[in-house]
Design an enzyme around this catalytic site. Structure first.
Site, short mmCIF file in Angstrom:
data_model
loop_
_atom_site.label_atom_id
_atom_site.label_comp_id
_atom_site.label_asym_id
_atom_site.label_seq_id
_atom_site.Cartn_x
_atom_site.Cartn_y
_atom_site.Cartn_z
N HIS A 112 -3.26 -63.86 -40.05
CA HIS A 112 -3.74 -62.48 -40.21
C HIS A 112 -5.25 -62.47 -39.98
O HIS A 112 -5.96 -63.36 -40.45
CB HIS A 112 -3.43 -61.93 -41.61
CG HIS A 112 -1.97 -61.90 -41.90
ND1 HIS A 112 -1.13 -60.95 -41.36
CD2 HIS A 112 -1.20 -62.73 -42.63
CE1 HIS A 112 0.10 -61.19 -41.77
NE2 HIS A 112 0.10 -62.27 -42.53
N LEU A 113 -5.73 -61.45 -39.29
CA LEU A 113 -7.16 -61.30 -39.05
C LEU A 113 -7.90 -61.02 -40.36
O LEU A 113 -8.96 -61.56 -40.63
CB LEU A 113 -7.41 -60.17 -38.06
CG LEU A 113 -6.89 -60.41 -36.64
CD1 LEU A 113 -6.81 -59.11 -35.87
CD2 LEU A 113 -7.77 -61.41 -35.92
N SER A 114 -7.32 -60.15 -41.19
CA SER A 114 -7.94 -59.77 -42.46
C SER A 114 -7.32 -60.58 -43.60
O SER A 114 -6.25 -61.17 -43.45
CB SER A 114 -7.75 -58.27 -42.72
OG SER A 114 -6.39 -57.98 -42.91
N ARG A 127 -6.62 -56.46 -49.72
CA ARG A 127 -6.31 -55.13 -49.21
C ARG A 127 -5.32 -54.43 -50.13
O ARG A 127 -5.12 -54.84 -51.27
CB ARG A 127 -5.80 -55.26 -47.78
CG ARG A 127 -6.91 -55.88 -46.88
CD ARG A 127 -6.65 -55.82 -45.44
NE ARG A 127 -6.50 -54.44 -44.99
CZ ARG A 127 -5.91 -54.13 -43.85
NH1 ARG A 127 -5.43 -55.07 -43.05
NH2 ARG A 127 -5.81 -52.87 -43.47
N ASN A 168 1.50 -63.49 -35.97
CA ASN A 168 0.88 -62.39 -36.69
C ASN A 168 1.85 -61.23 -36.54
O ASN A 168 1.85 -60.54 -35.52
CB ASN A 168 -0.49 -62.04 -36.11
CG ASN A 168 -1.18 -60.95 -36.92
OD1 ASN A 168 -0.55 -60.24 -37.69
ND2 ASN A 168 -2.49 -60.83 -36.73
N ARG A 216 -9.15 -50.26 -33.21
CA ARG A 216 -8.63 -49.78 -34.50
C ARG A 216 -9.34 -50.49 -35.65
O ARG A 216 -9.32 -51.71 -35.74
CB ARG A 216 -7.13 -50.07 -34.56
CG ARG A 216 -6.48 -49.72 -35.87
CD ARG A 216 -4.99 -50.09 -35.85
NE ARG A 216 -4.45 -50.04 -37.19
CZ ARG A 216 -3.89 -51.07 -37.81
NH1 ARG A 216 -3.76 -52.22 -37.20
NH2 ARG A 216 -3.44 -50.94 -39.03
N ASP A 273 14.58 -63.69 -41.48
CA ASP A 273 15.85 -64.36 -41.13
C ASP A 273 15.73 -65.09 -39.79
O ASP A 273 16.23 -66.20 -39.65
CB ASP A 273 16.99 -63.35 -41.09
CG ASP A 273 17.41 -62.87 -42.47
OD1 ASP A 273 17.00 -63.50 -43.48
OD2 ASP A 273 18.14 -61.87 -42.55
N HIS A 319 5.13 -57.37 -44.00
CA HIS A 319 5.34 -56.82 -45.34
C HIS A 319 6.65 -56.07 -45.49
O HIS A 319 6.98 -55.61 -46.58
CB HIS A 319 4.18 -55.88 -45.70
CG HIS A 319 2.86 -56.42 -45.29
ND1 HIS A 319 2.30 -57.55 -45.85
CD2 HIS A 319 2.00 -56.01 -44.30
CE1 HIS A 319 1.14 -57.80 -45.26
NE2 HIS A 319 0.94 -56.89 -44.31
N GLU A 365 1.65 -68.62 -40.12
CA GLU A 365 1.46 -67.18 -40.32
C GLU A 365 -0.03 -66.90 -40.25
O GLU A 365 -0.83 -67.58 -40.90
CB GLU A 365 2.01 -66.75 -41.69
CG GLU A 365 1.77 -65.30 -42.01
CD GLU A 365 2.25 -64.90 -43.40
OE1 GLU A 365 2.00 -63.75 -43.79
OE2 GLU A 365 2.88 -65.73 -44.10
N PRO A 384 3.14 -55.22 -34.30
CA PRO A 384 2.69 -53.86 -34.00
C PRO A 384 1.21 -53.62 -34.25
O PRO A 384 0.64 -54.15 -35.20
CB PRO A 384 3.55 -52.99 -34.94
CG PRO A 384 4.00 -53.90 -36.01
CD PRO A 384 4.11 -55.26 -35.39
N ASN A 385 0.65 -52.82 -33.36
CA ASN A 385 -0.72 -52.33 -33.42
C ASN A 385 -1.78 -53.38 -33.13
O ASN A 385 -2.97 -53.05 -33.08
CB ASN A 385 -1.01 -51.62 -34.76
CG ASN A 385 -0.13 -50.42 -34.95
OD1 ASN A 385 0.02 -49.60 -34.06
ND2 ASN A 385 0.49 -50.33 -36.12
N ARG A 419 0.33 -54.89 -49.09
CA ARG A 419 0.09 -55.94 -48.10
C ARG A 419 0.10 -57.35 -48.72
O ARG A 419 0.05 -58.34 -48.01
CB ARG A 419 -1.25 -55.73 -47.39
CG ARG A 419 -1.30 -54.48 -46.54
CD ARG A 419 -2.59 -54.40 -45.75
NE ARG A 419 -2.82 -53.09 -45.19
CZ ARG A 419 -2.36 -52.69 -44.01
NH1 ARG A 419 -1.65 -53.51 -43.26
NH2 ARG A 419 -2.63 -51.48 -43.58
N ALA A 462 2.29 -55.30 -39.48
CA ALA A 462 2.93 -54.60 -40.59
C ALA A 462 4.32 -55.14 -40.91
O ALA A 462 4.78 -55.04 -42.05
CB ALA A 462 2.99 -53.10 -40.30
N TYR A 472 -10.74 -55.47 -38.58
CA TYR A 472 -10.13 -56.38 -37.62
C TYR A 472 -11.11 -56.98 -36.61
O TYR A 472 -10.73 -57.83 -35.82
CB TYR A 472 -9.01 -55.65 -36.87
CG TYR A 472 -7.92 -55.17 -37.80
CD1 TYR A 472 -7.08 -56.07 -38.45
CD2 TYR A 472 -7.74 -53.81 -38.05
CE1 TYR A 472 -6.09 -55.63 -39.32
CE2 TYR A 472 -6.75 -53.36 -38.91
CZ TYR A 472 -5.94 -54.28 -39.54
OH TYR A 472 -4.96 -53.84 -40.39
#
Length: 194
Positions: free
Chosen positions: A140-142, A147, A114, A58, A127, A120, A138, A50-51, A151, A117, A63
């Site tokens: 993540h940009l940040s 953070r 990625n 954003r 599963d 977390h 896995e 998401p997002n 997170r 949200a 990001y």
């Protein structure tokens, strides 16, 4: 055991989808009548939660200014240079993400995720990931550990081969490089048994 020299002369290579005694889902390039490289015939899935469709708009201070389409374009070039394909997707819906992860069980040679949200919050994503035998990165940009405290917990990490975070769009490129290396190493150790 892919070799950059093979890709440089790819137009002179022939490709065979199966090799006697070799693992299903793998193919091989022949150069001058000899096996030159083994490659997975299934794409590497790159799934985004998401997002992530809003990156570039954003919170660019977190990001970055590049868009998800920019990241996809760079990854397609990187994969193509290694003789591989990617399947790049984004969704804002948890159930769709779970469906795609389940699809990866049979359709992907590796998975880069990625989960946004859902990293977390989603036991359902965890599963689904545990059903994969393919390597999982896995991404993540940040740097999620710099953070907010919520997170710092990842439901993706326990099922992942590795985690890359904090390098912006470079996180994806590093993850793809790792997946390519893992797949090449796997091909070299599997090799034909004939």
């Amino acid at each position: 055991m892919a070799c950059p020299a093979v890709w440089q002369y790819a137009e002179q290579c022939s490709f065979q989808e199966a090799h006697p005694g070799f693992s299903e889902g793998w193919g091989c390039f022949y150069f001058q009548g000899k096996i030159a490289a083994f490659v997975p015939m299934k794409p590497i899935f790159i799934l985004n939660g998401p997002n992530l469709n809003l990156i570039g708009e954003r919170e660019p201070e977190i990001y970055g200014a590049g868009t998800l389409a920019d990241i996809e374009e760079g990854l397609r070039k990187q994969a193509s240079a290694a003789g591989l394909e990617i399947d790049f997707r984004q969704t804002n819906h948890e159930g769709v993400l779970v469906d795609w992860i389940q699809e990866a069980r049979h359709a992907a040679s590796a998975l880069i995720l990625n989960a946004g949200a859902y990293t977390h919050t989603s036991v359902a994503v965890l599963d689904a990931l545990r059903s994969l035998s393919a390597p999982i990165a896995e991404v993540h940009l940040s740097n999620i550990f710099k953070r907010e405290p919520f997170r710092h917990r990842s439901y993706v990490s326990p099922a992942s081969t590795g985690v890359i975070c904090g390098f912006g769009a470079q996180s994806y490129r590093l993850a793809l490089a790792a997946m390519i290396e893992i797949l090449e190493s796997s091909a070299a150790t599997r090799g034909p048994h004939a």
